[in-house]
Design a protein around this motif. Structure first.
Motif, PDB file in Angstrom:
ATOM      1  N   TYR A   1      34.323  35.619  32.148  1.00  0.00           N
ATOM      2  CA  TYR A   1      33.526  35.396  33.342  1.00  0.00           C
ATOM      3  C   TYR A   1      33.490  36.650  34.207  1.00  0.00           C
ATOM      4  CZ  TYR A   1      32.262  33.571  37.939  1.00  0.00           C
ATOM      5  OH  TYR A   1      31.661  33.358  39.154  1.00  0.00           O
ATOM      6  N   ALA A   2      32.289  37.116  34.537  1.00  0.00           N
ATOM      7  CA  ALA A   2      32.106  38.386  35.244  1.00  0.00           C
ATOM      8  C   ALA A   2      32.323  38.231  36.743  1.00  0.00           C
ATOM      9  CB  ALA A   2      30.707  38.930  34.975  1.00  0.00           C
ATOM     10  N   ASP A   3      33.037  39.197  37.319  1.00  0.00           N
ATOM     11  CA  ASP A   3      33.219  39.296  38.761  1.00  0.00           C
ATOM     12  C   ASP A   3      33.228  40.779  39.110  1.00  0.00           C
ATOM     13  OD1 ASP A   3      33.900  38.746  41.494  1.00  0.00           O
ATOM     14  OD2 ASP A   3      34.855  36.893  40.828  1.00  0.00           O
ATOM     15  N   ASP A   4      33.600  41.132  40.348  1.00  0.00           N
ATOM     16  CA  ASP A   4      33.685  42.538  40.714  1.00  0.00           C
ATOM     17  C   ASP A   4      34.873  42.775  41.629  1.00  0.00           C
ATOM     18  OD1 ASP A   4      32.557  41.257  42.966  1.00  0.00           O
ATOM     19  OD2 ASP A   4      31.669  43.135  43.639  1.00  0.00           O
ATOM     20  N   ASP A   5      35.322  44.019  41.673  1.00  0.00           N
ATOM     21  CA  ASP A   5      36.423  44.440  42.538  1.00  0.00           C
ATOM     22  C   ASP A   5      36.013  45.739  43.216  1.00  0.00           C
ATOM     23  OD1 ASP A   5      38.826  44.504  43.814  1.00  0.00           O
ATOM     24  OD2 ASP A   5      40.062  44.424  42.017  1.00  0.00           O
ATOM     25  N   GLN A   6      36.840  46.193  44.176  1.00  0.00           N
ATOM     26  CA  GLN A   6      36.545  47.424  44.886  1.00  0.00           C
ATOM     27  C   GLN A   6      37.656  48.444  44.674  1.00  0.00           C
ATOM     28  OE1 GLN A   6      35.303  47.151  48.923  1.00  0.00           O
ATOM     29  NE2 GLN A   6      33.898  45.449  48.558  1.00  0.00           N
ATOM     30  N   LEU A   7      37.273  49.713  44.576  1.00  0.00           N
ATOM     31  CA  LEU A   7      38.218  50.796  44.372  1.00  0.00           C
ATOM     32  C   LEU A   7      38.830  51.210  45.705  1.00  0.00           C
ATOM     33  CD1 LEU A   7      39.471  52.845  42.419  1.00  0.00           C
ATOM     34  CD2 LEU A   7      37.564  54.369  42.943  1.00  0.00           C
ATOM     35  N   LEU A   8      40.157  51.016  45.814  1.00  0.00           N
ATOM     36  CA  LEU A   8      40.883  51.347  47.034  1.00  0.00           C
ATOM     37  C   LEU A   8      40.155  50.733  48.233  1.00  0.00           C
ATOM     38  CD1 LEU A   8      41.801  55.050  46.158  1.00  0.00           C
ATOM     39  CD2 LEU A   8      43.142  52.983  45.747  1.00  0.00           C
ATOM     40  N   ASN A   9      39.902  51.503  49.286  1.00  0.00           N
ATOM     41  CA  ASN A   9      39.164  50.995  50.445  1.00  0.00           C
ATOM     42  C   ASN A   9      37.822  51.691  50.587  1.00  0.00           C
ATOM     43  OD1 ASN A   9      41.218  49.240  51.242  1.00  0.00           O
ATOM     44  ND2 ASN A   9      42.299  50.864  52.325  1.00  0.00           N
TER      45      ASN A   9
ATOM     46  N   TRP B   1      39.388  30.884  35.625  1.00  0.00           N
ATOM     47  CA  TRP B   1      40.730  30.757  35.071  1.00  0.00           C
ATOM     48  C   TRP B   1      41.331  32.128  34.757  1.00  0.00           C
ATOM     49  CZ3 TRP B   1      37.931  26.466  35.264  1.00  0.00           C
ATOM     50  CH2 TRP B   1      38.594  25.234  35.292  1.00  0.00           C
ATOM     51  N   PHE B   2      42.604  32.264  35.063  1.00  0.00           N
ATOM     52  CA  PHE B   2      43.382  33.408  34.604  1.00  0.00           C
ATOM     53  C   PHE B   2      43.663  33.244  33.108  1.00  0.00           C
ATOM     54  CE2 PHE B   2      44.574  33.127  39.138  1.00  0.00           C
ATOM     55  CZ  PHE B   2      44.255  34.405  39.529  1.00  0.00           C
ATOM     56  N   PRO B   3      44.022  34.339  32.397  1.00  0.00           N
ATOM     57  CA  PRO B   3      44.298  35.690  32.893  1.00  0.00           C
ATOM     58  C   PRO B   3      43.037  36.527  33.032  1.00  0.00           C
ATOM     59  CG  PRO B   3      44.682  35.621  30.551  1.00  0.00           C
ATOM     60  CD  PRO B   3      44.321  34.208  30.959  1.00  0.00           C
ATOM     61  N   VAL B   4      43.187  37.713  33.634  1.00  0.00           N
ATOM     62  CA  VAL B   4      42.093  38.677  33.653  1.00  0.00           C
ATOM     63  C   VAL B   4      41.913  39.202  32.234  1.00  0.00           C
ATOM     64  CG1 VAL B   4      42.467  39.313  36.051  1.00  0.00           C
ATOM     65  CG2 VAL B   4      43.631  40.584  34.248  1.00  0.00           C
ATOM     66  N   THR B   5      40.656  39.454  31.864  1.00  0.00           N
ATOM     67  CA  THR B   5      40.365  39.942  30.504  1.00  0.00           C
ATOM     68  C   THR B   5      39.648  41.281  30.506  1.00  0.00           C
ATOM     69  OG1 THR B   5      38.289  38.679  30.504  1.00  0.00           O
ATOM     70  CG2 THR B   5      40.240  37.609  29.558  1.00  0.00           C
TER      71      THR B   5
ATOM     72  N   ASP C   1      39.257  35.075  32.171  1.00  0.00           N
ATOM     73  CA  ASP C   1      39.238  34.392  30.885  1.00  0.00           C
ATOM     74  C   ASP C   1      38.037  33.462  30.744  1.00  0.00           C
ATOM     75  OD1 ASP C   1      40.335  33.527  28.335  1.00  0.00           O
ATOM     76  OD2 ASP C   1      40.846  31.653  29.369  1.00  0.00           O
ATOM     77  N   LYS C   2      37.822  32.608  31.746  1.00  0.00           N
ATOM     78  CA  LYS C   2      36.697  31.684  31.664  1.00  0.00           C
ATOM     79  C   LYS C   2      36.379  31.144  33.049  1.00  0.00           C
ATOM     80  CE  LYS C   2      39.248  27.363  30.906  1.00  0.00           C
ATOM     81  NZ  LYS C   2      39.382  26.148  30.068  1.00  0.00           N
ATOM     82  N   ALA C   3      35.237  30.477  33.142  1.00  0.00           N
ATOM     83  CA  ALA C   3      34.844  29.780  34.366  1.00  0.00           C
ATOM     84  C   ALA C   3      34.077  28.527  33.985  1.00  0.00           C
ATOM     85  CB  ALA C   3      34.001  30.667  35.262  1.00  0.00           C
TER      86      ALA C   3
ATOM     87  N   GLY D   1      46.412  28.951  35.224  1.00  0.00           N
ATOM     88  CA  GLY D   1      45.935  28.493  36.520  1.00  0.00           C
ATOM     89  C   GLY D   1      44.513  28.931  36.796  1.00  0.00           C
ATOM     90  N   HIS D   2      43.970  28.407  37.872  1.00  0.00           N
ATOM     91  CA  HIS D   2      42.584  28.749  38.226  1.00  0.00           C
ATOM     92  C   HIS D   2      42.457  28.843  39.735  1.00  0.00           C
ATOM     93  CE1 HIS D   2      41.717  24.593  39.544  1.00  0.00           C
ATOM     94  NE2 HIS D   2      42.445  24.219  38.506  1.00  0.00           N
ATOM     95  N   PHE D   3      41.323  29.363  40.186  1.00  0.00           N
ATOM     96  CA  PHE D   3      41.044  29.538  41.606  1.00  0.00           C
ATOM     97  C   PHE D   3      39.541  29.316  41.821  1.00  0.00           C
ATOM     98  CE2 PHE D   3      40.709  33.560  39.419  1.00  0.00           C
ATOM     99  CZ  PHE D   3      39.510  34.087  39.876  1.00  0.00           C
TER     100      PHE D   3
END
Length: 775
Positions: A573-581, A624-628, A591-593, A646-648
């Protein structure tokens, strides 16, 4: 010997694509009106479809002919009038790109006659195998005013199943960066929000078709949602155009102009737009610090009917945006100024050939150059960041459509070559905001091609009251990974005449490629110097199964109900993050959604002088975790390696969303409208303390979020509009519209330090005025 470089490859693609043409899920109508002796008659033609929100009145040429294009798939009513002749009215369907021929023979009317015509409704399409939301030209013209850079996004966001996060990023049914815009047949799969890509203005559009399920196999790569944009055109010959000026709160000024001239077999289109505002992006605090922005758009298109069976279309468009990045309180006090910009130039060439009344070929080609920049001044805190990313893309596609008895077959191939170039560097100004050992500076430059190919075949079959659309798609993705997949899809519709309703079910297998935004930076070994602990995992394409069942029902051809129940199961499942600030985002994956929910839209097409809609969406999303896949630094590495179960809540897990807008025609030239938009609030996960949040964002913001529940408080915005035709003749119309948004002046928080994103605050009470002149 010619040197093989990205520049030469793009040039080669353009040269080989020049005889090509685009295809979307639209067709065309070719009419010839004659008398009993088969002589052409100049007559009035009225064409309408309540289901597609389409209505136009035209006149045939002296020889009785006219071509109407493009027409979205669906059921249409055709009415032909000429003084002294009987009136003819019938219905027809558009199901493929193959032109529909309508030959109308008018009879001389007797002195006294009663003409009976069928009253088949067009509000429900009896042969539609899936649910497609349509936005027509009237709704586009009378839409609520928007801030620069988001008029199209606001129209899409008015439909059930779609949500905003920060900065007008559209999220269909819980998908992150998986929306594609298809502009006159050309797919744009990169992020088209105001902070990443300039938009095509809504004033430039004739219609929108919006898919969230039942995707034709022709579409791939980004399948959270598909939005087909059909640019505006005047069907009659001669010089036509429009000029729009608007302005309002936040020092906003906007303009748009369009000209079209048709002579003989030639049509030339030209558009230009520009805007400025002090509220370009969604700010992180109510004070709306450093948020000025300007945009510009210029386009030119030429269309030539080479023969009755051949059409050539060529176009070029240049877009730009320049804007400031909004500051939080600490950054404003430090004197930070960050600027961003985006420049895009795109050229397309389109060709269509009709082999016979049952067979048509379309070819399309596109090249474009896109650049995104980020600049920071010396007072930026806690980091000074610079970025210069660009990509050059060459795209081509070929399809063939075939009508055979009760079937509409289509097959095609496409190829997309995108040459990515990333250039990023930073200097840390406040080391206390980072883990010990984080390098105070970094410079990164890298280039790499993203190569994607696909092929598809599909068949639309009509079996009495059943309609089946089935097909298979193959995709190949080669960037950091080399993967391919087959995706079967099927949609089934059943028309129930006594209920005047269509039931439908659909299954879509999807193969979604990761976002290319900073994917080279986040996957580079150079990034290991940023932290003592670094985890890099390749981001794989998402594989998923989409299910939907629904009902479309009409009540007396005045009211239409659309209901859908859906479920999406997605791996990687695709998401995004940010580099530092830095605000520089990059793709990650879990893993999945599982995302499921229900949607409903009740639309009042007409009841006397009243029209409008109310829509409701219920969405539940969990990942769901884990990150892939993706990049993880510092403490996030420990979490990524230890959080294996687990999931969030998905970051678009807004359980309840309600939108409504109703319009009343007070006088023939005066109307009033009112509506509201409400959401139950998105989840967030803030890593800091309440005191840190208070210092960064202030009391107004932290009082509108619930730290115990981990959700922002519900939002509510009341809207109103008044519109008037100041001047109206057959050749010239002047319309004035005034809008008020968020009249209740609630501080609506879109995001608060979201799971992997920052704050976003919706506009406060604001006003907008728009004057449109068309001729």
């Amino acid at each position: 010997m010619l040197k093989i470089t990205p520049k030469n490859i793009v040039a080669f693609l353009f040269l080989t694509a020049w005889p090509l043409s685009a295809q979307v899920n639209t067709g065309e109508l070719r009419i010839r009106v004659t008398d009993r002796a088969s002589l052409g008659l100049k007559a009035a033609v009225t064409l309408s479809s309540d289901g597609n929100e389409y209505h136009t009145t035209l006149a045939t040429a002296d020889d009785g002919t006219i071509i109407v294009k493009p027409l979205t798939y669906g059921v249409y009513r055709l009415k032909v009038d000429k003084q002294g002749f009987t009136t003819i009215s019938n219905t027809f369907e558009v199901r493929s790109a193959i032109p529909v021929e309508q030959r109308i023979q008018l009879e001389v009317a007797p002195v006294e006659t009663v003409v009976k015509v069928s009253d088949t409704g067009t509000l429900v399409d009896p042969h539609s195998p899936s649910s497609i939301m349509q936005i027509g030209s009237k709704q586009i013209q009378e839409r609520l005013g928007s801030l620069p850079g988001r008029s199209v996004q606001d129209l899409v966001n008015s439909q059930p199943g779609w949500l905003y996060e920060g900065n007008a990023v559209l999220h269909p049914r819980g998908s992150e960066y998986q929306t594609q815009l298809v502009v006159d047949g050309i797919p744009l799969t990169d992020n088209r929000s105001p902070s990443f890509g300039p938009e095509i203005e809504a004033d430039d559009l004739d219609s929108l078709s919006i898919y969230t399920a039942g995707f034709p196999p022709e579409y791939g790569r980004k399948l959270g949602g598909v939005v087909e944009l059909t640019t505006r055109r005047e069907q009659q010959a001669g010089l036509h155009g429009q000029l729009t000026f608007s302005g309002g709160s936040y020092d906003t000024l906007q303009s748009f102009g369009q000209l079209q001239d048709t002579w003989g077999k030639n049509t030339l289109f030209a558009t230009a737009s520009g805007s400025g505002t002090s509220h370009y992006l969604n700010p992180v605090v109510p004070e709306n610090f450093t948020n000025n922005g300007t945009t510009g758009d210029f386009s030119l298109k030429y269309e030539r009917e080479l023969t009755p069976s051949d059409r050539l279309v060529m176009s070029v468009r240049h877009e730009l945006s320049r804007y400031e990045i909004p500051n939080e309180l600490v950054q404003q006090q430090a004197g930070q100024i960050q600027n961003g910009d985006n420049f895009e130039t795109m050229g397309t060439v389109n060709y269509q050939h009709i082999f016979s009344a049952d067979m048509l070929a379309n070819l399309s080609g596109m090249v474009r150059d896109n650049a995104n920049d980020l600049y920071s001044n010396q007072n930026s805190t806690p980091i000074i960041a610079f970025q210069h990313n660009r990509f050059r893309e060459g795209y081509f596609k070929g399809t063939i459509s075939l009508h055979y008895k009760n079937q509409e077959l289509k097959a095609g191939i496409e190829s997309d070559a995108t040459f990515l170039h990333e250039d990023f560097n930073y200097v840390i100004t406040d080391p206390t905001q980072f883990d010990d050992g984080t390098p105070t500076s970094l410079t990164f430059v890298q280039s790499r091609p993203d190569l994607e190919q696909s092929a598809f075949v599909e068949d639309l079959i009509r079996l009495d009251k059943w309609t089946v659309n089935a097909g298979l798609r193959w995709d190949h993705y080669q960037l950091l990974l080399n993967q391919n997949a087959f995706s079967p899809r099927v949609s089934i519709g059943r028309y129930i005449p006594w209920l005047n309703a269509t039931l439908h079910v659909s299954y879509d297998r999807i193969f979604q490629t990761p976002s290319s935004e900073n994917i080279l930076l986040s996957s580079s070994p150079l990034i290991t110097s940023l932290e003592p602990q670094v985890l890099r995992l390749p981001v794989k394409p998402s594989i998923g199964n989409y299910y939907e069942t629904g009902l479309t029902k009409a009540f007396s051809n005045k009211l239409r109900l659309d209901t859908n129940f859906f479920r999406r199961d997605v791996r990687n499942y695709a998401d995004d993050d940010q580099l530092l600030n830095t605000g520089v985002s990059y793709p990650i994956a879990f893993d999945k959604a599982v995302i499921y929910g229900a949607e409903g839209k009740l639309e009042l097409v007409r009841l006397g002088k009243l029209s409008g809609f109310v829509s409701y969406s219920y969405i539940v999303g969990n990942a769901w975790f884990p990150v892939t896949g993706g990049l993880f630094l510092g403490d996030d590495v420990t979490s990524a390696l230890t959080q294996l179960t687990g999931h969030f809540p998905d970051s678009q897990d807004q359980r309840n969303t309600v939108r409504t807008r109703f319009q009343y025609q007070l006088l023939p030239r005066l109307w009033l409208a009112a509506g509201l938009s409400s959401g139950s609030g998105l989840p967030f996960s803030y890593q800091g303390t309440y005191q840190e949040a208070f210092a960064q964002y202030g009391l107004q913001v932290v009082s509108r979020v619930n730290f115990d529940r981990g959700r922002v408080d519900p939002s509510l915005a009341l809207t109103t509009s008044v519109g008037a035709d100041l001047y109206k003749t057959e050749k010239l119309t002047m319309r004035l519209q005034a809008d008020g948004d968020n009249l209740n002046n609630r501080l609506n928080i879109l995001d608060f330090g979201g799971l992997f994103s920052g704050n976003a605050i919706a506009p406060g009470r604001s006003y907008n005025f728009r004057l449109n002149t068309s001729f």
